[in-house]
Write a protein that holds these residues in place. Structure first.
Motif, PDB file in Angstrom:
ATOM      1  N   SER A 233      -2.981  -3.858   3.642  1.00  0.00           N
ATOM      2  CA  SER A 233      -2.029  -2.674   3.490  1.00  0.00           C
ATOM      3  C   SER A 233      -1.851  -2.139   2.114  1.00  0.00           C
ATOM      4  CB  SER A 233      -0.604  -3.048   4.029  1.00  0.00           C
ATOM      5  OG  SER A 233      -0.592  -3.526   5.296  1.00  0.00           O
ATOM      6  N   SER A 236       2.594   1.874   0.046  1.00  0.00           N
ATOM      7  CA  SER A 236       3.392   2.759   0.853  1.00  0.00           C
ATOM      8  C   SER A 236       3.528   2.306   2.429  1.00  0.00           C
ATOM      9  CB  SER A 236       2.626   4.367   0.890  1.00  0.00           C
ATOM     10  OG  SER A 236       1.482   3.939   1.461  1.00  0.00           O
ATOM     11  N   GLU A 237       2.562   1.518   2.946  1.00  0.00           N
ATOM     12  CA  GLU A 237       2.756   1.114   4.122  1.00  0.00           C
ATOM     13  C   GLU A 237       3.534  -0.409   4.176  1.00  0.00           C
ATOM     14  OE1 GLU A 237      -1.637   1.806   6.095  1.00  0.00           O
ATOM     15  OE2 GLU A 237      -1.447   0.143   4.727  1.00  0.00           O
ATOM     16  N   LEU A 239       6.148  -0.339   2.389  1.00  0.00           N
ATOM     17  CA  LEU A 239       7.568   0.227   2.358  1.00  0.00           C
ATOM     18  C   LEU A 239       8.184   0.747   3.708  1.00  0.00           C
ATOM     19  CD1 LEU A 239       7.131   2.168  -1.121  1.00  0.00           C
ATOM     20  CD2 LEU A 239       8.304   0.002  -0.768  1.00  0.00           C
ATOM     21  N   ASN A 240       7.189   0.730   4.602  1.00  0.00           N
ATOM     22  CA  ASN A 240       7.617   0.869   6.083  1.00  0.00           C
ATOM     23  C   ASN A 240       7.450  -0.337   6.790  1.00  0.00           C
ATOM     24  OD1 ASN A 240       8.274   2.101   8.432  1.00  0.00           O
ATOM     25  ND2 ASN A 240       6.432   3.136   8.599  1.00  0.00           N
ATOM     26  N   GLY A 243       7.058  -0.248  10.866  1.00  0.00           N
ATOM     27  CA  GLY A 243       5.787   0.167  11.168  1.00  0.00           C
ATOM     28  C   GLY A 243       4.627  -0.897  11.072  1.00  0.00           C
TER      29      GLY A 243
END
Length: 530
Positions: A233, A236-237, A239-240, A243
């Motif tokens: 990942s 930014s991924e 940080l979610n 998801g």
């Protein structure tokens, strides 16, 4: 008396938490010796530094603040194993593509993180003894020191006992944390200043402990699954997280069972109808892959029918060492062999293989209702062979044991073990072993593979025959026979992949006599890790 309780629980629990951290990281690195050294070592170093620092504090106000810091450490230390899992999870996702947990980089990064956590844990734990000695006017310093040393001794016995009983890490954390809470009750009476209320002293650590042990299994499940799938990942991924976890969940389910001897993981991946990808299930023992639905036939058909072909007959007696999943027993059952003895160490593995729907479907209930003439013995292979000592000899011995990923397993690939195997084999018989034969791009054997073959020869097997590019095996004969497959006599009905596995993936007969003489022999007295 209250300060004696504080002395024991502080040293006991801090050592327990450091050992638990070592257990957590051992699972992901597979390097038990390195992990123990680089966890307990920094912990003991921090213990000395923390003790020396606290011993030099004479100012009463600074002493009060240090007591508060020690109380805060009770809240922080149970979180450390969760932080370890977070470090592993982040490494899996942020490391470059192609870098996984088996790499040297992973070992360096993850052991460094664990060492730092263990070091700070030691500092927090080490500062407690000088504080207790300065406050306790009733007991001698020698008595407090003795109790402080006894705590880690009991901690070692306690954690090993919990691990031996397959107690999950989250439960170990909770048990040790509750023992630490007993020390907090005693600490409340001795805390100078009373700036932290008694209610807060009790319920804040308890709340943190409950949260840590609640989130640990969830974090463990996502981390283990991500390590198997080798998901990557971007920052930014990450940080979610909601998801990202949803994506990992979409890959399927992970079933985990801990037995007395090992950790069993079954990763079940659903089919993807949009791309025509079939579903699959992969079995891992101690995080090492064993087989999946797509390769199970290749592995077990190659082992059984390769052995029959080399023997040029169906054996009258078979000894199976390992194979607790029951698939080898199932592969043998149609041949109505008069005597089949299966020796498996882990009764928990047998029970799980009987009751797990996916595995029970593959072994067709062979462990639930043993085929005629078959006997299942829950015992250690080495102990069984030592007791046997040639009293009973078998036409065929199938050895399906875990790969030598540590000192305990390396003894199953030693000269002494292979001698015991030979003592249970008839002179006309054959041994077929599932082996980690590693080869390079030039189809040459690795030094580890050469050492295994040299060890077999030293144990009294003058001839070996290697086969299987998809799943590697070695057949051993107690006398020279020029072993080779008769490809015309393989039965119909085998999978195409199994037929293609009846070839040798390398030329091990090209080892020169000079090189052969330099290859070491693996022994129980000095087991080599692979």
């Amino acid at each position: 008396m209250s300060l004696l309780i504080v002395t024991f629980t502080s040293s006991f629990c801090s050592m327990c938490f450091s050992m638990i951290m070592a257990l957590v990281m051992t699972e992901f690195t597979g390097e038990e010796v390195y992990t123990q050294c680089l966890t307990v070592g920094p912990y003991l170093l921090g213990l000395g530094i923390g003790s020396a620092f606290a011993d030099n504090i004479k100012n009463s106000e600074r002493m009060k603040r240090l007591w508060h810091l020690e109380w805060a450490s009770v809240v922080a230390i149970p979180i450390f194993p969760v932080l370890q899992l977070l470090a592993v999870f982040l490494f899996i996702h942020l490391s470059p593509l192609g870098v996984n947990l088996d790499s040297r980089l992973a070992l360096q990064v993850l052991l460094s993180c664990t060492s730092v956590l263990a070091f700070f844990s030691g500092i927090l734990g080490g500062a407690q003894l000088p504080l207790i000695i300065s406050e306790d006017k009733k007991h001698s310093e020698e008595l407090l020191l003795a109790i402080n040393y006894i705590g880690p001794l009991f901690a070692g016995i306690f954690v090993v006992s919990l691990s031996g009983r397959a107690v999950p890490v989250a439960m170990q954390l909770f048990i040790v944390g509750m023992i630490q809470l007993a020390g907090i009750f005693a600490l409340v009476k001795t805390l100078p200043g009373k700036k932290v209320t008694t209610l807060g002293m009790i319920f804040i650590p308890l709340g943190v402990l409950i949260l840590a042990t609640h989130f640990y299994p969830t974090m463990e499940r996502y981390t283990v699954k991500a390590s198997y799938l080798r998901t990557k990942s971007t920052l930014s991924e990450l940080l979610n997280p909601a998801g990202l976890l949803k994506v990992i969940d979409g890959y399927g389910t992970l079933e985990r069972v801990r037995t007395t001897y090992q950790t069993i993981d079954l990763l079940i991946e659903p089919p993807d109808t949009s791309y025509g990808i079939p579903g699959n299930a992969t079995l891992y023992l101690n995080r090492k892959p064993q087989f999946d639905l797509l390769s199970a036939d290749v592995y077990h058909q190659t082992m059984v029918y390769g052995a029959f072909n080399l023997l040029k007959r169906t054996p009258k007696s078979v000894l199976i060492l390992g194979a607790g999943d029951g698939l080898l027993l199932n592969e043998l059952s149609p041949h109505k062999i008069p005597e089949v003895l299966m020796v498996e160490l882990d009764g928990g593995m047998i029970e799980w293989s009987r009751t797990n729907p996916s595995i029970a479907t593959l072994n067709r209930g062979s462990l639930d209702s043993l085929p005629p003439g078959s006997t299942l013995l829950i015992d250690d292979a080495i102990s069984f062979l030592r007791r046997n000592r040639g009293q009973k000899r078998f036409d065929l011995i199938l050895v399906d044991l875990p790969f030598p990923n540590g000192p305990d397993l390396a003894k199953l690939y030693s000269q002494e073990f292979y001698r015991l195997v030979r003592s249970a084999l008839s002179m006309e018989g054959l041994v077929v072993i599932d082996l980690p034969l590693y080869i390079n791009q030039d189809r040459e054997l690795s030094p580890e593979s050469k050492m295994i073959l040299k060890t077999m020869h030293a144990a009294g097997f003058p001839e070996h025959f290697s086969f299987g590019p998809l799943a590697a095996f070695v057949a051993l004969s107690p006398e020279k026979r020029n072993l080779a497959f008769d490809h015309k006599n393989f039965p119909d009905g085998l999978s195409l992949a199994s037929y293609t596995n009846f070839v040798s993936p390398f030329r091990d007969d090209e080892i020169t006599p000079e090189e052969w003489a330099k290859i070491p022999v693996n022994t129980m007295f000095w087991p080599k890790e692979f």
